[in-house]
Design a protein around this motif. Structure first.
Motif, PDB file in Angstrom:
ATOM      1  N   THR A 153      81.849  50.578  70.661  1.00  0.00           N
ATOM      2  CA  THR A 153      83.077  51.276  71.037  1.00  0.00           C
ATOM      3  C   THR A 153      84.121  50.344  71.631  1.00  0.00           C
ATOM      4  O   THR A 153      85.306  50.649  71.623  1.00  0.00           O
ATOM      5  N   SER A 154      83.709  49.203  72.161  1.00  0.00           N
ATOM      6  CA  SER A 154      84.649  48.316  72.840  1.00  0.00           C
ATOM      7  C   SER A 154      85.084  47.140  71.983  1.00  0.00           C
ATOM      8  O   SER A 154      86.059  46.460  72.332  1.00  0.00           O
ATOM      9  N   GLN A 155      84.391  46.864  70.886  1.00  0.00           N
ATOM     10  CA  GLN A 155      84.706  45.716  70.044  1.00  0.00           C
ATOM     11  C   GLN A 155      84.604  46.116  68.580  1.00  0.00           C
ATOM     12  O   GLN A 155      83.656  45.761  67.887  1.00  0.00           O
ATOM     13  N   GLY A 156      85.565  46.867  68.127  1.00  0.00           N
ATOM     14  CA  GLY A 156      85.559  47.317  66.743  1.00  0.00           C
ATOM     15  C   GLY A 156      86.148  46.273  65.808  1.00  0.00           C
ATOM     16  O   GLY A 156      86.994  45.481  66.186  1.00  0.00           O
ATOM     17  N   VAL A 157      85.660  46.251  64.578  1.00  0.00           N
ATOM     18  CA  VAL A 157      86.184  45.354  63.547  1.00  0.00           C
ATOM     19  C   VAL A 157      86.381  46.158  62.266  1.00  0.00           C
ATOM     20  O   VAL A 157      85.751  47.192  62.059  1.00  0.00           O
ATOM     21  N   ILE A 158      87.297  45.662  61.416  1.00  0.00           N
ATOM     22  CA  ILE A 158      87.519  46.316  60.127  1.00  0.00           C
ATOM     23  C   ILE A 158      86.473  45.860  59.124  1.00  0.00           C
ATOM     24  O   ILE A 158      85.909  46.668  58.390  1.00  0.00           O
ATOM     25  N   ARG A 159      86.216  44.554  59.088  1.00  0.00           N
ATOM     26  CA  ARG A 159      85.205  44.013  58.187  1.00  0.00           C
ATOM     27  C   ARG A 159      84.129  43.326  59.007  1.00  0.00           C
ATOM     28  O   ARG A 159      84.415  42.410  59.775  1.00  0.00           O
ATOM     29  N   GLY A 160      82.908  43.773  58.851  1.00  0.00           N
ATOM     30  CA  GLY A 160      81.812  43.200  59.606  1.00  0.00           C
ATOM     31  C   GLY A 160      80.743  44.239  59.878  1.00  0.00           C
ATOM     32  O   GLY A 160      80.883  45.412  59.520  1.00  0.00           O
ATOM     33  N   PRO A 161      79.645  43.844  60.509  1.00  0.00           N
ATOM     34  CA  PRO A 161      78.571  44.793  60.840  1.00  0.00           C
ATOM     35  C   PRO A 161      79.075  45.917  61.732  1.00  0.00           C
ATOM     36  O   PRO A 161      79.891  45.702  62.628  1.00  0.00           O
ATOM     37  N   LYS A 162      78.574  47.113  61.501  1.00  0.00           N
ATOM     38  CA  LYS A 162      79.009  48.294  62.236  1.00  0.00           C
ATOM     39  C   LYS A 162      77.946  48.787  63.214  1.00  0.00           C
ATOM     40  O   LYS A 162      77.843  49.974  63.482  1.00  0.00           O
ATOM     41  N   GLU A 163      77.162  47.911  63.749  1.00  0.00           N
ATOM     42  CA  GLU A 163      76.132  48.299  64.700  1.00  0.00           C
ATOM     43  C   GLU A 163      76.258  47.484  65.971  1.00  0.00           C
ATOM     44  O   GLU A 163      76.659  46.324  65.947  1.00  0.00           O
ATOM     45  N   GLY A 164      75.931  48.123  67.079  1.00  0.00           N
ATOM     46  CA  GLY A 164      76.017  47.467  68.370  1.00  0.00           C
ATOM     47  C   GLY A 164      74.722  47.620  69.140  1.00  0.00           C
ATOM     48  O   GLY A 164      73.835  48.414  68.777  1.00  0.00           O
ATOM     49  N   PHE A 165      74.606  46.872  70.218  1.00  0.00           N
ATOM     50  CA  PHE A 165      73.428  46.956  71.073  1.00  0.00           C
ATOM     51  C   PHE A 165      73.298  48.350  71.671  1.00  0.00           C
ATOM     52  O   PHE A 165      74.287  49.078  71.823  1.00  0.00           O
ATOM     53  N   THR A 166      72.084  48.721  72.021  1.00  0.00           N
ATOM     54  CA  THR A 166      71.821  49.939  72.777  1.00  0.00           C
ATOM     55  C   THR A 166      71.309  49.545  74.164  1.00  0.00           C
ATOM     56  O   THR A 166      71.237  48.366  74.500  1.00  0.00           O
ATOM     57  N   GLU A 167      70.945  50.548  74.954  1.00  0.00           N
ATOM     58  CA  GLU A 167      70.477  50.277  76.313  1.00  0.00           C
ATOM     59  C   GLU A 167      69.028  49.808  76.355  1.00  0.00           C
ATOM     60  O   GLU A 167      68.525  49.466  77.428  1.00  0.00           O
ATOM     61  N   ASN A 168      68.343  49.770  75.218  1.00  0.00           N
ATOM     62  CA  ASN A 168      66.938  49.381  75.177  1.00  0.00           C
ATOM     63  C   ASN A 168      66.817  47.880  74.952  1.00  0.00           C
ATOM     64  O   ASN A 168      67.373  47.340  73.999  1.00  0.00           O
ATOM     65  N   LEU A 169      66.106  47.205  75.844  1.00  0.00           N
ATOM     66  CA  LEU A 169      65.982  45.749  75.769  1.00  0.00           C
ATOM     67  C   LEU A 169      65.287  45.306  74.493  1.00  0.00           C
ATOM     68  O   LEU A 169      65.740  44.374  73.817  1.00  0.00           O
ATOM     69  N   ARG A 170      64.194  45.969  74.133  1.00  0.00           N
ATOM     70  CA  ARG A 170      63.451  45.545  72.957  1.00  0.00           C
ATOM     71  C   ARG A 170      64.232  45.797  71.680  1.00  0.00           C
ATOM     72  O   ARG A 170      64.144  45.028  70.717  1.00  0.00           O
ATOM     73  N   THR A 171      65.050  46.850  71.664  1.00  0.00           N
ATOM     74  CA  THR A 171      65.919  47.064  70.503  1.00  0.00           C
ATOM     75  C   THR A 171      66.917  45.922  70.374  1.00  0.00           C
ATOM     76  O   THR A 171      67.207  45.445  69.272  1.00  0.00           O
ATOM     77  N   GLY A 172      67.456  45.462  71.511  1.00  0.00           N
ATOM     78  CA  GLY A 172      68.406  44.362  71.481  1.00  0.00           C
ATOM     79  C   GLY A 172      67.795  43.077  70.957  1.00  0.00           C
ATOM     80  O   GLY A 172      68.395  42.377  70.130  1.00  0.00           O
ATOM     81  N   THR A 173      66.586  42.736  71.419  1.00  0.00           N
ATOM     82  CA  THR A 173      65.953  41.508  70.936  1.00  0.00           C
ATOM     83  C   THR A 173      65.579  41.607  69.464  1.00  0.00           C
ATOM     84  O   THR A 173      65.656  40.629  68.732  1.00  0.00           O
ATOM     85  N   SER A 174      65.196  42.806  69.014  1.00  0.00           N
ATOM     86  CA  SER A 174      64.849  42.970  67.596  1.00  0.00           C
ATOM     87  C   SER A 174      66.088  42.842  66.711  1.00  0.00           C
ATOM     88  O   SER A 174      66.019  42.274  65.617  1.00  0.00           O
ATOM     89  N   MET A 175      67.231  43.367  67.159  1.00  0.00           N
ATOM     90  CA  MET A 175      68.463  43.233  66.390  1.00  0.00           C
ATOM     91  C   MET A 175      68.879  41.766  66.297  1.00  0.00           C
ATOM     92  O   MET A 175      69.442  41.328  65.283  1.00  0.00           O
TER      93      MET A 175
END
Length: 528
Positions: A153-175
């Motif tokens: 929500t804070s760093q949108g782009v027109i061309r590029g990946p459309k996914e951001g980190f979540t509040e889960n630490l393990r999800t962040g490291t897996s991404m």
């Protein structure tokens, strides 16, 4: 080389926590005493008098575990297993059998003290106590509700990946792992906060990140001694350089691709459990003007947009102050026609330009905060309508001039052009100080303040890296990705701004003209 960081931990020695008792009931009583009878903590005991199996106890936190997983992978395998029969008086053998053969859970850890047991309990593990054995087991049964992966929500782009980190630490490291499929990617985990025990992941590329920077980051993380960490800004303020400075010395990002790009450049990432914003260190002033989208489109367009951002930075910082200084002290610098028009607009305004500008800036900031805090359905409408109505009404009432409304509006729009919210907020604060100086001293005050500000920025460091690098100190070879972005084929080496160990990131491509010539010859041969 590095600035001193947060206060050192107290030097008084703390006695080692006592180990668990061999008696299961004594351990359960101590745990119940420590948690204070909380209703969400479940205690289940199992004892079969008809068999010679050891007595067991299961402890878990309702809401932090997957109840179905607890039943299927922990309770049922232990209560229905025939291999435990005859082990009532052999707790050591029962412990080894449960840990190594019976439990199918993904992760099983030993807990030798009540403190370690409670730490594993509140991380979503199921604790298993065996009567007669003074070591408990913690089976991984985490299953709390998490937010799905969405667009940042804070760093949108027109061309590029459309996914951001979540509040889960393990999800962040897996991404991050999905983007950096390299065995050199290192992830070191910390638990910071005496009461929150917040998970922190330090991520970097072995052989690329500077060992000196890594050692300093580890030292500062180890030096943190606080009750709790609830968001990444807690970590940022406790480990950043600079002390009293309005400028951020660490980047924060909600995008996994931005974090991966920084790590590939030699930066060190810090992912914090409970927040979607990760940190990048070290950071320079110019890195806050770079967007991940710069590398997802042509270099000429990216260079143009980056120049627009730097222009917007100076407009947002200086435009109101210059307007105040010129209309108050330096009217001779304005063309006569424009000066007459401005004088006619200000004829009925009862306030000087400084008060007029401060009123408009504060009003706009109030409207912006109101738009953020109000419900999403009506927030944007209220902020836009409020700005239009208040601006028009203020001009008609003679409180402000139309030119001042244009100046403040264009300044606010320019502030939103900057991709980093942290540096944009810094400009907001400095702008008010510049306006006060311009209203009292004029252009001389603005120039003097800018010189002091530049000296202050040149004195800053981020984990040993000069804040204005590569401009101060000047390194011409590193300017390929600062004000403009050269083509990717021309950036075969990694700029060692962050003390990177490996300087080459891609092989040099053949000469473009030779490549085109070879292609033409090949096509000509095919036609013949």
């Amino acid at each position: 080389m590095f600035n001193p960081k947060p206060a050192k931990k107290p030097q008084n020695t703390v006695a080692a926590p006592p180990p668990l008792e061999a008696a299961m009931n004594a351990n359960m009583a101590e745990i119940k005493k420590r948690v204070g009878g909380s209703s969400d903590i479940v205690f289940r005991s199992y004892s079969n008098p008809s068999s010679d199996s050891p007595s067991l106890a299961f402890i878990y936190v309702d809401g932090l575990v997957n109840a179905e997983l607890v039943t299927q992978t922990v309770i049922q395998p232990l209560t229905d297993n025939k291999d435990l029969e005859g082990k009532r008086h052999e707790p050591d053998k029962a412990f080894a059998l449960i840990k190594e053969q019976i439990l199918p859970a993904g992760g099983v850890h030993d807990c030798k003290t009540v403190e370690s047991l409670l730490g594993m309990l509140f991380e979503g593990n199921t604790i298993i106590l065996i009567d007669g054995h003074n070591i408990a087991l913690a089976a991984s049964t985490t299953g709390w509700e998490t937010r799905s992966i969405n667009e940042p929500t804070s760093q949108g782009v027109i061309r590029g990946p459309k996914e951001g980190f979540t509040e889960n630490l393990r999800t962040g490291t897996s991404m991050l792992r999905r983007r950096l499929k390299s065995p050199d990617l290192r992830i070191e985990e910390y638990k910071i906060g005496r009461r929150t025990r917040t998970g922190i992941a330090l991520v970097y590329l072995e052989g690329v990140a500077s060992e000196q920077v890594l050692a300093e980051v580890r030292r500062r993380l180890d030096a943190i001694d606080t009750d709790g960490i609830l968001e990444s800004n807690y970590i940022e303020e406790l480990i950043q350089d600079g002390g009293l400075t309005p400028f951020p010395t660490l980047q924060n990002t909600e995008r996994p691709d931005s974090l991966a790009g920084g790590i590939l450049e030699g930066q060190v990432g810090i992912i914090i459990d409970g927040t979607p914003f990760a940190l990048l260190a070290p950071s320079t002033f110019f890195s806050f003007f770079q967007s991940s989208e710069d590398y997802y489109q042509r270099y000429d367009i990216s260079s143009f947009l980056r120049l627009i951002r730097f222009t917007a930075f100076f407009v947002s910082l200086l435009l109101p102050a210059l307007y105040i200084a010129i209309t108050t002290f330096h009217q001779e610098m304005v063309p006569t026609t424009l000066l007459v028009s401005l004088a006619a607009q200000r004829e009925g305004v009862p306030f000087p330009a400084l008060i007029e500008a401060l009123m408009m800036e504060v009003t706009f900031d109030v409207l912006r905060e109101a738009g953020v805090r109000m419900p999403r359905a009506i927030g944007p409408a209220i902020s836009i309508v409020g700005a239009l109505v208040l601006g028009q009404a203020a001009v008609q009432a003679g409180l402000v001039s139309a030119a001042m409304v244009i100046v403040v509006s264009f300044t606010a729009i320019s502030n939103f052009v900057i991709p980093s919210l942290a540096i944009a907020n810094s400009i907001r604060l400095i702008r008010f100080l510049l306006m006060l100086i311009a209203g009292t001293v004029g252009l001389f005050g603005i120039m003097s303040f800018m010189m002091v500000l530049l000296i202050h920025m040149a004195s800053l460091q981020s984990f040993g890296v000069p804040y204005l690098s590569p401009m101060a100190p000047m390194k011409l070879s590193y300017l390929k990705d600062i004000f403009i972005r050269v083509p990717l084929w021309n950036m075969s080496t990694r700029p060692s701004l962050y003390g990177s160990q490996a300087d080459r990131r891609q092989s040099q491509l053949p000469d473009k003209s030779q490549k085109s010539k070879d292609s033409s010859d090949q096509q000509g041969g095919d036609r013949s």
